[in-house]
Design a protein around this motif. Sequence first.
Motif, PDB file in Angstrom:
ATOM      1  N   ASN A  94     -19.291  -5.282  -0.519  1.00 44.91           N
ATOM      2  CA  ASN A  94     -17.901  -5.524  -0.909  1.00 44.91           C
ATOM      3  C   ASN A  94     -17.590  -4.914  -2.270  1.00 44.91           C
ATOM      4  N   ASN A  95     -18.052  -3.696  -2.468  1.00 46.74           N
ATOM      5  CA  ASN A  95     -17.909  -3.000  -3.733  1.00 46.74           C
ATOM      6  C   ASN A  95     -16.442  -2.844  -4.115  1.00 46.74           C
ATOM      7  N   ILE A  96     -16.175  -2.794  -5.406  1.00 52.40           N
ATOM      8  CA  ILE A  96     -14.800  -2.658  -5.882  1.00 52.40           C
ATOM      9  C   ILE A  96     -14.185  -1.341  -5.422  1.00 52.40           C
ATOM     10  N   ILE A  97     -15.032  -0.322  -5.216  1.00 50.56           N
ATOM     11  CA  ILE A  97     -14.527   0.961  -4.715  1.00 50.56           C
ATOM     12  C   ILE A  97     -13.999   0.785  -3.290  1.00 50.56           C
ATOM     13  N   THR A  98     -14.723   0.019  -2.480  1.00 53.43           N
ATOM     14  CA  THR A  98     -14.275  -0.258  -1.117  1.00 53.43           C
ATOM     15  C   THR A  98     -12.935  -0.985  -1.129  1.00 53.43           C
ATOM     16  N   GLN A  99     -12.810  -1.966  -2.012  1.00 55.62           N
ATOM     17  CA  GLN A  99     -11.551  -2.706  -2.096  1.00 55.62           C
ATOM     18  C   GLN A  99     -10.394  -1.782  -2.492  1.00 55.62           C
ATOM     19  N   LYS A 100     -10.675  -0.828  -3.363  1.00 53.48           N
ATOM     20  CA  LYS A 100      -9.638   0.116  -3.767  1.00 53.48           C
ATOM     21  C   LYS A 100      -9.252   1.040  -2.607  1.00 53.48           C
ATOM     22  N   ILE A 101     -10.258   1.468  -1.835  1.00 53.53           N
ATOM     23  CA  ILE A 101      -9.974   2.304  -0.659  1.00 53.53           C
ATOM     24  C   ILE A 101      -9.082   1.552   0.323  1.00 53.53           C
ATOM     25  N   ILE A 102      -9.421   0.284   0.572  1.00 49.48           N
ATOM     26  CA  ILE A 102      -8.630  -0.533   1.499  1.00 49.48           C
ATOM     27  C   ILE A 102      -7.198  -0.672   1.000  1.00 49.48           C
ATOM     28  N   GLU A 103      -7.044  -0.912  -0.299  1.00 52.23           N
ATOM     29  CA  GLU A 103      -5.712  -1.047  -0.882  1.00 52.23           C
ATOM     30  C   GLU A 103      -4.890   0.224  -0.678  1.00 52.23           C
ATOM     31  N   GLU A 104      -5.523   1.367  -0.915  1.00 53.11           N
ATOM     32  CA  GLU A 104      -4.809   2.636  -0.774  1.00 53.11           C
ATOM     33  C   GLU A 104      -4.463   2.919   0.694  1.00 53.11           C
ATOM     34  N   LEU A 105      -5.379   2.612   1.602  1.00 52.74           N
ATOM     35  CA  LEU A 105      -5.105   2.841   3.018  1.00 52.74           C
ATOM     36  C   LEU A 105      -3.973   1.946   3.507  1.00 52.74           C
ATOM     37  N   ASN A 106      -3.955   0.703   3.034  1.00 47.51           N
ATOM     38  CA  ASN A 106      -2.898  -0.224   3.449  1.00 47.51           C
ATOM     39  C   ASN A 106      -1.532   0.184   2.898  1.00 47.51           C
ATOM     40  N   ASN A 107      -1.542   0.861   1.761  1.00 48.33           N
ATOM     41  CA  ASN A 107      -0.282   1.284   1.141  1.00 48.33           C
ATOM     42  C   ASN A 107       0.147   2.681   1.574  1.00 48.33           C
ATOM     43  N   LEU A 108      -0.707   3.365   2.311  1.00 46.24           N
ATOM     44  CA  LEU A 108      -0.378   4.721   2.744  1.00 46.24           C
ATOM     45  C   LEU A 108       0.801   4.692   3.713  1.00 46.24           C
ATOM     46  N   LYS A 109       1.805   5.508   3.448  1.00 40.39           N
ATOM     47  CA  LYS A 109       3.012   5.510   4.267  1.00 40.39           C
ATOM     48  C   LYS A 109       2.926   6.571   5.366  1.00 40.39           C
ATOM     49  N   ASP A 110       3.673   6.325   6.425  1.00 38.03           N
ATOM     50  CA  ASP A 110       3.893   7.313   7.491  1.00 38.03           C
ATOM     51  C   ASP A 110       2.614   7.771   8.181  1.00 38.03           C
ATOM     52  N   TRP A 111       1.807   6.828   8.594  1.00 37.29           N
ATOM     53  CA  TRP A 111       0.717   7.163   9.508  1.00 37.29           C
ATOM     54  C   TRP A 111       1.340   7.726  10.791  1.00 37.29           C
ATOM     55  N   GLN A 112       0.616   8.584  11.456  1.00 33.41           N
ATOM     56  CA  GLN A 112       1.103   9.135  12.719  1.00 33.41           C
ATOM     57  C   GLN A 112       0.549   8.308  13.876  1.00 33.41           C
ATOM     58  N   LYS A 163       0.807 -10.442   3.461  1.00 35.08           N
ATOM     59  CA  LYS A 163       0.351 -10.098   4.806  1.00 35.08           C
ATOM     60  C   LYS A 163      -1.070  -9.565   4.816  1.00 35.08           C
ATOM     61  N   GLN A 164      -1.554  -9.081   3.675  1.00 35.69           N
ATOM     62  CA  GLN A 164      -2.899  -8.516   3.623  1.00 35.69           C
ATOM     63  C   GLN A 164      -3.965  -9.579   3.328  1.00 35.69           C
ATOM     64  N   LYS A 165      -3.555 -10.765   2.936  1.00 32.30           N
ATOM     65  CA  LYS A 165      -4.500 -11.820   2.604  1.00 32.30           C
ATOM     66  C   LYS A 165      -5.244 -12.283   3.847  1.00 32.30           C
ATOM     67  N   VAL A 166      -6.535 -12.507   3.721  1.00 33.51           N
ATOM     68  CA  VAL A 166      -7.367 -12.882   4.864  1.00 33.51           C
ATOM     69  C   VAL A 166      -7.529 -14.392   4.964  1.00 33.51           C
ATOM     70  N   ASN A 167      -7.855 -15.036   3.855  1.00 35.58           N
ATOM     71  CA  ASN A 167      -8.112 -16.478   3.855  1.00 35.58           C
ATOM     72  C   ASN A 167      -6.828 -17.217   3.479  1.00 35.58           C
ATOM     73  N   ASN A 168      -6.037 -17.554   4.488  1.00 37.15           N
ATOM     74  CA  ASN A 168      -4.695 -18.091   4.266  1.00 37.15           C
ATOM     75  C   ASN A 168      -4.664 -19.618   4.283  1.00 37.15           C
ATOM     76  N   ASP A 169      -3.472 -20.172   4.115  1.00 26.96           N
ATOM     77  CA  ASP A 169      -3.286 -21.619   4.085  1.00 26.96           C
ATOM     78  C   ASP A 169      -3.291 -22.159   5.513  1.00 26.96           C
ATOM     79  N   GLU A 170      -4.493 -22.222   6.109  1.00 24.36           N
ATOM     80  CA  GLU A 170      -4.613 -22.610   7.514  1.00 24.36           C
ATOM     81  C   GLU A 170      -5.659 -23.724   7.657  1.00 24.36           C
ATOM     82  N   GLY A 171      -6.861 -23.379   8.029  1.00 24.60           N
ATOM     83  CA  GLY A 171      -7.888 -24.395   8.215  1.00 24.60           C
ATOM     84  C   GLY A 171      -7.634 -25.255   9.431  1.00 24.60           C
ATOM     85  N   ILE A 172      -8.028 -26.521   9.344  1.00 21.99           N
ATOM     86  CA  ILE A 172      -7.788 -27.474  10.426  1.00 21.99           C
ATOM     87  C   ILE A 172      -6.984 -28.645   9.894  1.00 21.99           C
ATOM     88  N   ALA A 173      -6.403 -29.408  10.802  1.00 20.20           N
ATOM     89  CA  ALA A 173      -5.656 -30.602  10.420  1.00 20.20           C
ATOM     90  C   ALA A 173      -6.060 -31.748  11.330  1.00 20.20           C
TER      91      ALA A 173
END
Length: 413
Positions: free
Chosen positions: A18-36, A310-320
């Motif tokens: 979970n290197n910081i470089i990987t996190q930066k790559i993910i951030e850039e890919l998620n922000n990349l506009k106009d995928w085909q 929308k990019q957050k993985v661990n959201n306010d869910e769990g069980i009730a």
Amino acid sequence: MVDSKGKGCVLSHTDQSNNIITQKIIEELNNLKDWQPAVTENKKEEKSSINIAFLIKDNAIDGGIERVDINAFKKSFDNPTKPEIFNKSYTYKNENLKNYNITIWNSKNSNLPNNMTDHIAIDNNGVIWLTVDEGLVKFDGTKFINAEQNITEKGKFFSYYAIDVDNDNVKWVYGTNNIYSYNDKEWTKYDPKVIGIDGAYKIINNPKTNEVFFCSDEGLTIYKDSKWSNLNQDKIKELPSNRVTFARRDSKKRIWIGTFSGSVMIDENGKITNFENSNTILKGKCITSMDEDENGNLYFTLFEFNRTDKQKVNNDEGIAIRYNDGTFKQFTTENSGMPFNHANCIIYDKKEKVIWISTDRAGLVRFDLKDGWENYHNENSEIPTSYISTMKLDKNGDLYLATRRGLVKIERK
């Protein structure tokens, strides 16, 4: 993943550090506009996935599309990913793990056609029914037998997405564009124009009322006494959406319904509670599975449908838990031993007085309803994966897991 509008989203990655470089790559890919988006016969695909490989070496980074055929994609599931434990404050002692025998059936040690098991049902004879990739099989405890419907031509693609068994031991299945039933002798296909639906997110049997629920984009469709009825926004104005992902009756004959825009409860007198108009923990949540204990306490898994990030993985869910006095309590990574907040299925085990929770990133959770949380996955147990689709208990109290690495049985010694 790239959708038909050209919006991209990184679904997963293989960097276990979970290197910081990987996190930066993910951030850039998620922000990349106009995928085909992918196009098939001049039509944009609703969703498609691609693999991108990056090489970081000598202070430089290089990347490119990795072409993978479908067989290679399926084979990739044979390499389990590292479990993602978001709860860093709870210490999992897993003291009860030694009390269970864990058995795995996969395509290497049995005649299971492939390991992609997503949906499971257990019939009245103890036979296990599994959806496996594009197929359907039944398991008698010794061998897997092909059990696919034989009244519709398969064509180029045919798959199964939901299954359950009713009180009469009839198997109900959603296959591509149709609802089917099987009475161990013959298959029946139901005309969508007659029943009002051509598919279902989930099929749920209600044994005490002899009803079968079909949750779909058309509302909640109910089958009882050979008759079909439907609950939707035209009939129930309090229903937040017709996109019903889960519904089930409890012992007091109340129907709990989860939609992609909120959850409601219809009581035994027909009174409707829309939890979007409440201050309970169900506000902003969709109920995705439910079970009940002998005291009337209800257990839910939750989905936060209107997340701000929308990019957050661990959201306010769990069980009730809804206790029989009407109060609610939510359990998350913040206040309990939940390892990850998104759960797929919850089951109450009446023999052990515990609940089992399946997740798609952190494996299996055992909660003793007091303060004991245990977490079993591929790095601390024989369970072969941290991704568990759903679960069923059989009449003996054995727990079966449908996973992307085969069928798993957890049996108390």
